[in-house]
Design a protein around this motif. Structure first.
Motif: not given
Length: 338
Positions: A98-126
């Motif tokens: 199901x590759x529709x915008x109503x799926x892909x847009x929140x998917x992109x937001x969720x991917x960015x959200x995950x990367x922000x969380x792991x990136x924040x922890x990585x930054x703190x660790x560094x």
């Protein structure tokens, strides 16, 4: 009749499918559609695996949400269940194509959200500002052991390229098969109910890294500020030989405190197997426990990141023979006192 005329009674969805075929059958589009479907399916599988890992122990996921200050309006448990439902819905939709915008847009937001969380922890660790007792369960719950650097770079390399591929050659004008939406909805509802009920189900061996057959020397975790991972065998080297019973406990827990007398009876009777109590409690809590409860056993202190992946609730116990886990219990073990 040249074969190119269409019956006026042809259904609208059929006409849309033909229109989509005409658009997407251009040279090169087939390969783009294949790569896009592959990227969407891969990203959907990643989402579903991550959701499964967290659904096994939603309390730990809720605790992480609360720790990060994301428990808005509906509380940490409500946010955890909503996030799991969203992850399952998007994962199932992508896996089913199901590759529709109503799926892909929140998917992109969720991917960015995950990367922000792991990136924040990585930054703190560094920077060396990551708390020593950090027990973040990450995108894949307690089942996957990853350093902050591994979590960030793996998530980036796994999800970002797949997301880009999933956005290629988007289908246009085609009616979406209803069974895909129905299957996605059913899976989302079932997964949400499962996560809601999971804390009361006997899932500890599935939800944690502690299960029969596990090697205690390989139960390890990296702690902030430590050059090398700390393993359970570092805390209790005696487990390498003989039979033992280990209790993971919070010494500040009043319910556990009331069971000390029963544990003491086992120790005083000299019964086998040898009893060990391991805790992530602070030095102050250990001191208070010793003088307030009078244990006949010596509590062993371990880093919280080492113990957190081994339980859903405390106390949790397990039997060990020659370094390998043979049995586990939710709560205290059945010990002989005579």
């Amino acid at each position: 009749m040249d074969g190119r005329r269409y019956d006026s009674a042809m259904s609208e969805p059929r006409k849309e499918n033909i229109a989509e075929w005409r658009v997407t059958s251009k040279p090169g589009t087939t390969w783009l559609r294949f790569l896009a479907g592959l990227g969407a399916a891969f990203l959907g599988a990643v989402f579903l695996v991550a959701a499964w890992a967290k659904a096994l122990d939603p309390a730990a996921f809720a605790a992480e949400i609360e720790r990060r200050g994301l428990d808005l309006v509906i509380g940490p448990t409500g946010v955890a269940l909503f996030a799991l439902a969203l992850e399952v819905f998007l994962g199932a939709a992508l896996l089913l194509g199901v590759r529709r915008l109503y799926v892909l847009l929140p998917t992109a937001a969720l991917v960015v959200f995950f990367l922000v969380l792991t990136g924040q922890t990585y930054y703190q660790d560094l920077r060396g500002t990551l708390p020593e007792d950090d027990t973040s369960c990450g995108c894949f719950g307690k089942l996957v052991e990853r350093t902050p650097a591994e979590a960030f770079w793996q998530d980036l390399l796994l999800m970002a390229p797949a997301l880009v591929l999933a956005c290629l050659a988007l289908p246009r004008g085609a009616a979406l098969p209803r069974w895909r939406l129905a299957a996605t909805g059913l899976l989302t509802v079932a997964a949400t109910i499962f996560a809601w009920k999971a804390p009361n189900l006997p899932l500890d061996d599935l939800a944690t890294r502690l299960r029969p057959g596990a090697d205690t020397a390989k139960l390890c975790a990296a702690s902030a500020g430590e050059a090398a991972p700390v393993c359970f065998s570092d805390i209790l080297p005696d487990l390498a030989s003989g039979e033992h019973v280990v209790v993971l406990a919070d010494l500040a827990d009043e319910d556990f405190g009331t069971e000390v007398e029963r544990l003491n009876e086992h120790v005083w009777a000299g019964n086998a197997p040898h009893l060990w109590v391991v805790t992530a409690s602070s030095d102050e809590e250990i001191f208070t426990f010793r003088f307030g409860r009078g244990p006949a056993f010596e509590p062993r202190q371990a880093p919280a990141p080492l113990l957190a992946p081994l339980y859903r609730t405390l106390p949790r116990s397990f039997a060990v023979k020659d370094g390998r886990v043979t049995e586990t219990w939710s709560g205290l073990p059945p010990l002989a006192t005579r």
